[in-house]
Design an enzyme around this catalytic site. Structure first.
Site, short mmCIF file in Angstrom:
data_model
loop_
_atom_site.label_atom_id
_atom_site.label_comp_id
_atom_site.label_asym_id
_atom_site.label_seq_id
_atom_site.Cartn_x
_atom_site.Cartn_y
_atom_site.Cartn_z
N SER A 16 0.83 -1.21 0.00
CA SER A 16 0.00 0.00 0.00
C SER A 16 0.86 1.26 0.00
CB SER A 16 -0.97 0.00 1.18
OG SER A 16 -0.30 0.25 2.39
N ASN A 17 2.04 1.21 0.61
CA ASN A 17 2.94 2.36 0.54
C ASN A 17 3.49 2.53 -0.87
OD1 ASN A 17 3.50 3.98 3.11
ND2 ASN A 17 3.45 1.87 3.87
N MET A 95 10.82 -6.14 4.70
CA MET A 95 11.00 -6.64 6.06
C MET A 95 12.35 -7.33 6.26
SD MET A 95 8.45 -5.28 7.11
CE MET A 95 7.25 -5.59 8.36
N ILE A 98 19.01 -4.13 5.85
CA ILE A 98 20.02 -4.06 4.79
C ILE A 98 21.40 -3.74 5.38
CG2 ILE A 98 18.37 -3.48 2.99
CD1 ILE A 98 19.51 -0.56 3.27
N HIS A 114 8.46 3.31 8.73
CA HIS A 114 8.21 2.39 9.84
C HIS A 114 7.00 2.90 10.62
CE1 HIS A 114 9.07 -0.59 12.87
NE2 HIS A 114 8.94 0.35 13.80
C1 GAR Z 1 3.80 -0.50 6.69
O1 GAR Z 1 3.02 -0.20 7.83
C2 GAR Z 1 5.26 -0.13 6.91
O2 GAR Z 1 5.41 1.03 7.68
C3 GAR Z 1 5.75 -1.34 7.66
O3 GAR Z 1 5.16 -2.41 6.99
C4 GAR Z 1 3.90 -2.01 6.47
C5 GAR Z 1 3.88 -2.36 5.00
O4 GAR Z 1 2.62 -2.11 4.45
N1 GAR Z 1 7.18 -1.40 7.66
C6 GAR Z 1 7.88 -1.88 8.69
O5 GAR Z 1 7.38 -2.35 9.69
C7 GAR Z 1 9.40 -1.78 8.54
N2 GAR Z 1 10.04 -2.12 9.75
P1 GAR Z 1 2.44 -1.98 2.88
O6 GAR Z 1 3.07 -3.25 2.27
O7 GAR Z 1 0.97 -1.96 2.67
O8 GAR Z 1 3.14 -0.74 2.43
#
Ligand code: GAR
Length: 207
Positions: A16-17, A95, A98, A114
């Site tokens: 979604s991001n 996830m 790096i 995050h």
């Molecule tokens: C998001 O909430 C992002 O901030 C988090 O994973 C989700 C991904 O959602 N990232 C982390 O936790 C990194 N440590 P998305 O796949 O819908 O963008």
């Protein structure tokens, strides 16, 4: 017309991001374009989102580790991104932590988002961690990557009030809405050359 600035996105899940970045490229909030989306998960929906828009979508085998890439695999990923002439790497729900191969290939050019107000609650299950701790304000952070877990100089943050009846899911959903606004803004600040890193502080230069 999307701008010429070339963005590479790393994502492990639903993306979604990634979608919010693509939308911002479309409507001009980001003066750039996503040229490649790479995932460490073959079935990640993020790859499907890229394919549907005709953007190169690559599954990149991370190797035998769970929380990082095998060094040779990370070096290959860096090569792939350099080959596409990527100017900024955006970790969007990627996830894995790096390390040098990517950090050295893109010094000061890798961002992460995050879903907590860092340095509180890095890692996994962060909304549950925030609820268990009893915080009243939660939120999200965009920061430069530095090889730590959700570490690195903070570019911008967004706050969300915790409601009395919040669950990890309802809180995550409200934080996500803020993420979708915050990440495109951070990316555009980078493209505009307005981010100056001084130690841990990122100073946003005036327009
Ligand atoms: C998001 O909430 C992002 O901030 C988090 O994973 C989700 C991904 O959602 N990232 C982390 O936790 C990194 N440590 P998305 O796949 O819908 O963008």
């Amino acid at each position: 017309m999307p701008g010429e600035f070339r963005i590479g996105v790393l994502a492990s899940g639903r993306g979604s991001n990634l979608q919010s970045i693509l939308d911002a490229c479309d409507d001009g909030r980001i003066d750039g374009r996503v040229v490649v989306v790479v995932s460490d998960v073959a079935e990640a929906y993020a790859l499907e989102r890229a394919r549907r828009r005709g953007i190169e979508a690559v599954y990149h085998d991370p190797g035998r580790f769970r929380t990082k890439l095998e060094p040779e695999r990370e070096a290959a990923l860096a090569e792939l991104l350099l080959d596409r002439e990527v100017q900024l790497v955006c970790m969007a729900g990627f996830m894995r932590v790096i390390h040098e191969p990517l950090l050295n290939a893109f010094p000061g050019r890798i961002m992460n988002i995050h879903p907590s107000l860092l340095p509180a609650f890095p890692g996994l299950h962060v909304q549950q961690q925030a609820l268990d701790y009893g915080v009243k304000i939660a939120g999200c952070t965009v920061h430069f990557a530095n090889g730590g877990v959700d570490a690195g100089p903070i570019i911008c943050q967004g706050a969300v009030e915790v409601a009395e009846d919040d669950t990890a899911e309802t809180l995550a959903a409200r934080i996500l809405e803020v993420e979708h606004q915050l990440y495109p803004r951070a990316i555009q600040l980078f493209i505009d050359g307005r981010l100056r890193v001084e130690g841990r502080r990122v100073r946003v230069q005036p327009e």
